[in-house]
Design an enzyme around this catalytic site. Structure first.
Site, mmCIF file in Angstrom:
data_model
loop_
_atom_site.group_PDB
_atom_site.id
_atom_site.type_symbol
_atom_site.label_atom_id
_atom_site.label_comp_id
_atom_site.label_asym_id
_atom_site.label_seq_id
_atom_site.Cartn_x
_atom_site.Cartn_y
_atom_site.Cartn_z
ATOM 1 N N TYR A 1 -57.496 29.030 32.442
ATOM 2 C CA TYR A 1 -57.730 30.619 32.699
ATOM 3 C C TYR A 1 -57.476 30.633 34.414
ATOM 4 O O TYR A 1 -57.878 29.816 35.193
ATOM 5 C CB TYR A 1 -58.936 31.037 32.428
ATOM 6 N N TYR B 1 -56.724 24.218 24.581
ATOM 7 C CA TYR B 1 -57.288 24.049 25.825
ATOM 8 C C TYR B 1 -58.809 23.353 25.594
ATOM 9 O O TYR B 1 -59.378 23.614 24.684
ATOM 10 C CB TYR B 1 -57.346 24.751 26.914
ATOM 11 N N ARG C 1 -60.656 23.759 22.573
ATOM 12 C CA ARG C 1 -60.372 24.947 21.584
ATOM 13 C C ARG C 1 -59.047 25.058 20.938
ATOM 14 O O ARG C 1 -58.013 24.803 21.508
ATOM 15 C CB ARG C 1 -60.727 26.244 22.581
ATOM 16 N N HIS D 1 -55.681 30.668 21.483
ATOM 17 C CA HIS D 1 -56.158 31.974 20.990
ATOM 18 C C HIS D 1 -55.730 33.196 22.015
ATOM 19 O O HIS D 1 -55.944 32.548 23.397
ATOM 20 C CB HIS D 1 -57.634 31.986 20.523
ATOM 21 N N HIS E 1 -57.749 36.421 23.864
ATOM 22 C CA HIS E 1 -58.985 37.172 23.491
ATOM 23 C C HIS E 1 -58.840 38.912 23.565
ATOM 24 O O HIS E 1 -57.971 39.219 24.284
ATOM 25 C CB HIS E 1 -59.908 36.997 24.675
#
Ligand code: NAD
Length: 642
Positions: free
Chosen positions: A512, A546, A567, A570, A572
């Site tokens: 991120y 990630y 994870r 995806h 969010h």
């Protein structure tokens, strides 16, 4: 492997608040048209309500039900029944009124609808205890079992708090003894443990607010479960003692149960340590027998046989009677042992657990819980009390050492130290322990017709930059281009306009923006607003799987248990629209890695969707060489009124 026999009893249960309105239908369902209404004088108001609900079906009434079902009372009620030509029994009251109804049903074969107003549980058992010439004779027959039980929590509101405590402990006793019954079975075990934890939760709440319907409903539900246990498996020492003391010394039913239960449990504890541990867990205490004693004492319930009017001189005889024809029991009954038990109960002594350490621990737990008693907010009181009980039980069950507890504190300290505006180790901890998903599941269950929610995760940043429809939120970062076209509707499938939609995601390498200090400004996160059609569109890049940040204490925990930190890929979303509930969720890339082993347990099947591979012209004419992906999705959000 466990070998068992399980027999259930057929009966219909109607449960809720205001269910009395269904009484006439329930009577007609059983073919009844001329009801004999049974009650007792303290329940005049309840029987008036039942009479009204029965709307003209009442042919006669009898309000003389008495404790322990004396046959002369039954004979009197029988003449009223015959004179009126009744064809159905409706009983409103506690175990005494239910007993009278059962006695009449046994003699006439008439169907029964029972409306219980205490927690005794007799309404679901095929058992009847009748008193003739001062002797109580108990029998069991399918003809005794009521056809329908109508639980209306409203009728229990008038049960005074002191009687609610003793009646609640009466129910607790059925559940406790079911767990060490000679014919225990796994189905009944489950009912018993559920009943025990409901009772332990509800009784302190009831003391604080006797008019709280939810608390009353919890207790009534527990009474039903506990009564079902009583109906299904045989009872042991505790019930034997209560029957002996009630039958031969005329002690009051529920109060006797309340005094004797902790002592009977303490007597049996060494023979069934596992059962006692399960009961302690369900109660939320370290030691089951002293935990029950402390619960009763904290609620002002009776703790000594002396206070119930038992003569000390009768203890030896009671011990002899109880051991002469014992019920099957996990620990052998000796006259001396039972006499000692009864002496402790007569004095109201706190039964000590198997070791004084456990007893001291139980006392400590109760002291801490009592320290929350004055909390003005009842929810704060409940949450803190329950948390402390579970923490103390955890420490006791695992025999946690000083060093281990210090390690736990260091762990949390390190989690705090590594956290900051762009790193939230406590969220990671909650996520990787599945707690975030557990809270999320409960939230979802409240709005089953909307898009499922998913955990927030640690990378949300308040106030993301506003983006126009069709803009590219990836700011040109490398990755497979992704066109997102999503709509927001309400539960009637009508578009929701002006919804604020925050989106955020990882880059191609799984990071991120907040993890990349060299990046200039927020990227791969944006705020868009839905148009009149409830729609937003934007360009981004395909999210990648990630690892969550694993260079802190949470990463060490995962490594210590051999778990990977990854994870599933995806995107969010956080949706806020006026007049609607906020929805926080994620859309997972179908076919992506780790869908079956997401490290935060966040994947829900309904949220795994196609990010469909495309080539050729794009929806807005943007030039893309090679493959791009497309995500089409409709979110359904719940109105606030739901
Ligand atoms: P109970 O029915 O005797 O009621 C106690 C008193 O409370 C009575 O005066 C009653 O009128 C009053 N009362 C009941 N509900 C009330 C309410 N909501 N508001 C105000 N007053 C209310 O007491 P119990 O403990 O429910 O029943 C005890 C009897 O039931 C005993 O005879 C016991 O042996 C029997 N029992 C039988 C079984 C079985 O399976 N056969 C199981 C449990 C109890």
């Amino acid at each position: 492997m466990r070998t068992f026999v399980y027999t259930s009893h057929p009966s219909r249960v109607v449960f809720g608040s205001g269910t009395a309105d269904r009484l006439a239908d329930e009577v007609k369902r059983l073919g009844g048209s001329r009801v004999l209404l049974l009650s007792s004088p303290p329940l005049a108001e309840a029987s008036a309500r039942v009479r009204e609900a029965l709307a003209g079906l009442v042919a006669a009434e009898f309000d003389g039900a008495a404790m322990h079902t004396p046959v002369e009372v039954t004979e009197r009620a029988l003449s009223v029944l015959r004179e009126a030509g009744a064809d159905c029994l409706v009983a409103v009251g506690g175990g005494s009124t239910t007993g009278l109804s059962k006695a009449l049903a046994l003699r006439t074969g008439m169907p029964q609808v029972i409306v219980p107003t205490t927690y005794a549980g007799s309404e679901v058992t095929p058992v009847l205890g009748e008193t003739r010439d001062g002797r109580k004779i108990t029998q069991s027959s399918p003809a005794i079992l009521p056809e329908t039980v109508l639980y209306d929590v409203d009728f229990t509101l008038s049960l005074p708090p002191a009687m609610s405590v003793t009646s609640g402990v009466n129910a607790l006793a059925h559940a406790v003894e079911a767990l060490y019954s000679a014919d225990a079975d796994p189905v009944t075990d489950g009912l018993a443990l559920d009943a025990i934890s409901r009772i332990a939760r509800a009784l302190p709440r009831l003391a604080a607010d006797p008019a709280d319907r939810e608390t009353r409903a919890d207790l009534l539900h527990a009474a039903w479960l506990a009564g079902t246990c009583l109906a299904t498996v045989g009872m042991g020492l505790h019930h034997k003692l209560c029957h002996t003391l009630g039958g031969s010394f005329d002690l009051p039913h529920a109060e006797t149960h309340t005094v004797v239960l902790p002592h009977a449990m303490a007597y049996n504890a060494s023979a069934v340590p596992d059962v006692m541990r399960r009961i302690a867990d369900a109660l939320g205490v370290a030691d089951a027998p002293s935990g029950v004693h402390d619960l009763v004492a904290s609620l002002g319930g009776p703790t000594s046989l002396r206070d119930l009017g038992m003569p000390e001189s009768g203890l030896a005889r009671a011990a002899e009677l109880a051991t002469a024809t014992p019920y099957p029991n996990p620990r052998e009954l000796t006259t001396e042992g039972i006499a000692e038990l009864l002496t402790g109960a007569w004095h109201g002594r706190r039964p000590e657990g198997p070791s004084s350490t456990q007893a001291m621990l139980a006392r400590l737990t109760e002291q801490v819980v009592a320290s929350f008693a004055q909390a003005p907010d009842p929810r704060v009181r409940t949450l803190l009390s329950d948390l402390v009980r579970h923490l103390h039980t955890f420490v006791a069950t695992n025999d946690v050492t000083d060093g281990e507890w210090q390690y736990a504190i260091d762990f949390l300290t390190r989690a705090g130290e590594i956290s900051g505006p762009t790193r939230q180790e406590f969220v990671l901890l909650s996520d990787t322990l599945g707690v975030s998903s557990a809270v999320d599941l409960l939230t979802n269950s409240r709005t089953p017709t909307t898009t499922p929610s998913a955990v927030l995760g640690p990378f949300y940043v308040e106030g993301p930059p506003e983006a126009a429809h069709g803009s590219d939120i990836s700011a040109g970062l490398p990755g497979t281009p992704l066109w997102v076209d999503v709509r927001v509707t309400d539960t009637d499938d009508k578009p929701v306009k002006n919804a604020v939609v925050d989106v955020w995601q990882s880059n191609k390498d799984g990071f991120y923006d907040v993890q990349l200090p060299d990046l200039d400004g927020p990227v791969l996160r944006a705020r868009l607003r839905t148009d009149a059609d409830g729609r937003i569109t934007f360009w981004s890049i395909l999210p990648s799987p990630y690892p969550i940040p694993d260079d802190g204490p949470v990463g060490q925990m995962l490594a210590a248990v051999g778990r990977h930190p990854n994870r599933a890929p995806h995107l969010h979303f956080m949706l806020d629209a006026p007049g609607h509930r906020r929805l926080i969720t994620q859309l997972f890339v179908a076919g992506g890695a780790h869908l079956d082993g997401d490290t935060v347990f966040g994947v829900k099947n309904e949220l795994v969707v196609d990010f469909t591979p495309q080539s050729g012209p794009t929806p807005d004419g943007r030039r893309v060489d090679g493959e791009w992906r497309r995500l089409d999705y409709t979110f359904r959000i719940a109105p606030l009124a739901d």
